[in-house]
Enzyme design. Structure first.
Site, PDB file in Angstrom:
ATOM      1  NE  ARG A 177      -2.216   0.564   3.723  1.00  0.00           N
ATOM      2  CZ  ARG A 177      -2.731   0.176   4.808  1.00  0.00           C
ATOM      3  NH1 ARG A 177      -4.296   0.108   4.725  1.00  0.00           N
ATOM      4  NH2 ARG A 177      -2.016  -0.307   5.959  1.00  0.00           N
ATOM      5  NE  ARG A 236      -7.592 -14.736   6.006  1.00  0.00           N
ATOM      6  CZ  ARG A 236      -6.393 -15.135   7.001  1.00  0.00           C
ATOM      7  NH1 ARG A 236      -5.465 -15.769   6.506  1.00  0.00           N
ATOM      8  NH2 ARG A 236      -6.518 -14.957   8.041  1.00  0.00           N
ATOM      9  CD  GLU A 265      -9.549 -21.689   3.644  1.00  0.00           C
ATOM     10  OE1 GLU A 265      -9.448 -22.028   4.739  1.00  0.00           O
ATOM     11  OE2 GLU A 265      -8.374 -21.210   2.842  1.00  0.00           O
ATOM     12  CG  HIS A 284      -5.753 -21.908   5.906  1.00  0.00           C
ATOM     13  ND1 HIS A 284      -7.068 -21.065   5.584  1.00  0.00           N
ATOM     14  CD2 HIS A 284      -4.830 -21.275   6.443  1.00  0.00           C
ATOM     15  CE1 HIS A 284      -6.637 -19.873   6.220  1.00  0.00           C
ATOM     16  NE2 HIS A 284      -5.455 -19.897   6.718  1.00  0.00           N
ATOM     17  CB  ILE A 285      -1.089 -26.634   6.931  1.00  0.00           C
ATOM     18  CG1 ILE A 285      -0.280 -26.547   5.726  1.00  0.00           C
ATOM     19  CG2 ILE A 285      -2.219 -27.362   6.695  1.00  0.00           C
ATOM     20  CD1 ILE A 285       0.211 -28.027   5.522  1.00  0.00           C
ATOM     21  N   GLY A 286      -0.838 -22.902   6.980  1.00  0.00           N
ATOM     22  CA  GLY A 286       0.575 -21.970   6.891  1.00  0.00           C
ATOM     23  C   GLY A 286       1.041 -21.648   8.298  1.00  0.00           C
TER      24      GLY A 286
END
Length: 318
Positions: A177, A236, A265, A284-286
């Site tokens: 940003r 995401r 999910e 989704h195992i970050g």
């Protein structure tokens, strides 16, 4: 006695810590979220909630929970929470920054290496008994050494990922940003979004989900990327227009993708990404190491205890 609702099974020692001073209700399904109806019922008289990303903390829930003082979200992100409604109801929201940074960056690096070197594809071939022997281009992948890596979102996780690139002598670009002192200190170059897309051999999405970043990676974005490029997402799922990504990979507009997150999910076998050789997909195992998840839970518990005991939250969402 004040009541705390925990919406998923967590480390028993964390629960015992709370039970000394509070009534604790735990949904004891480790893999399945608390049903919405049960969530609304249990939180209606709760003072604190330890919530997951799968729990929608919205106006319906908040207006129904008249005693609620604090919601501790077991995640860095909080796109499952209506912050405006939370402020209106004077409910403090906390998250778990910093404690999962390094673990999530490691997973991002794993996705990049696995995708580039076709690790899962090669493993499937071998396990199926289809390996017929060595040949010059058999399962030939892509080098990372000396390539250009673009990072979309130079926060703490993006920076931790960038640090890991130093041994590969890559050129690191980033788009944020605003320009980041953290990124600059690592020797990364701040560029426009268009330049990030067109110049990078690998693009990592590690940004928070906001109105500005939602669906940022769409058909036009994938068309601006190199045909040899890989897209990696640990942010995401809603950063991506999934239909456009599937088309880009299938038609060879980009070389492949590696994803740990999806818009809706969990995904099933019927998802368009499933079964594509040049898609590396994880559930989704970050932050999923035992140490990190325990640290996240402990931080959530401490946030809830601090607020309900009249203190200040440790990691409030601003």
């Amino acid at each position: 006695m004040k009541k705390i609702v925990i919406t998923r099974k967590i480390n028993p020692t964390m629960i015992q810590k709370l039970e000394k001073d509070f009534e604790v209700v735990v949904w004891n399904e480790a893999e399945k979220p608390m049903p919405r109806e049960r969530f609304l019922e249990e939180t209606s008289d709760a003072h604190g909630v330890l919530a997951m990303l799968s729990d929608k903390v919205d106006e319906e829930m908040l207006s129904n929970a008249q005693n609620l003082k604090v919601v501790a979200n077991l995640a860095v992100g909080y796109d499952n929470i209506d912050l405006e409604s939370a402020r209106a109801h004077k409910v403090i929201i906390t998250n778990t920054p910093d404690v999962l940074t390094e673990t999530t960056a490691e997973l991002a690096f794993t996705l990049m290496l696995t995708s580039a070197r076709r690790v899962l594809e090669a493993n499937r071939q071998l396990m199926a008994g289809e390996w017929s022997g060595w040949s010059p281009y058999h399962m030939a992948g892509t080098d990372i050494f000396g390539k250009t890596v673009g990072i979309f979102g130079m926060g703490s996780i993006g920076a931790a990922f960038a640090r890991r690139l130093s041994g590969f002598r890559t050129k690191v670009l980033y788009h944020n940003r605003s320009q980041s002192e953290l990124g600059d200190s690592l020797g990364a170059e701040f560029v426009s979004f268009d330049d990030l897309l067109s110049a990078s051999d690998f693009i990592l999405c590690a940004a928070p989900l906001t109105d500005e970043t939602k669906y940022r990676f769409d058909k036009a974005a994938f068309e601006r990327m190199k045909e040899s490029a890989f897209f990696i997402n640990i942010g995401r799922g809603a950063h991506v227009v999934e239909e456009d990504l599937a088309e880009a990979v299938e038609q060879g507009q980009i070389r492949g993708a590696a994803l740990d997150v999806f818009e809706n999910e969990p995904i099933g076998k019927d998802h368009p990404f499933v079964g594509m050789d040049n898609m590396t997909l994880l559930p989704h195992i970050g932050s999923a190491s035992v140490d990190t998840r325990n640290n996240m839970m402990n931080l959530c518990v401490n946030n809830v205890m601090e607020v309900l005991n009249g203190g200040k939250p440790i990691t409030p969402v601003k």
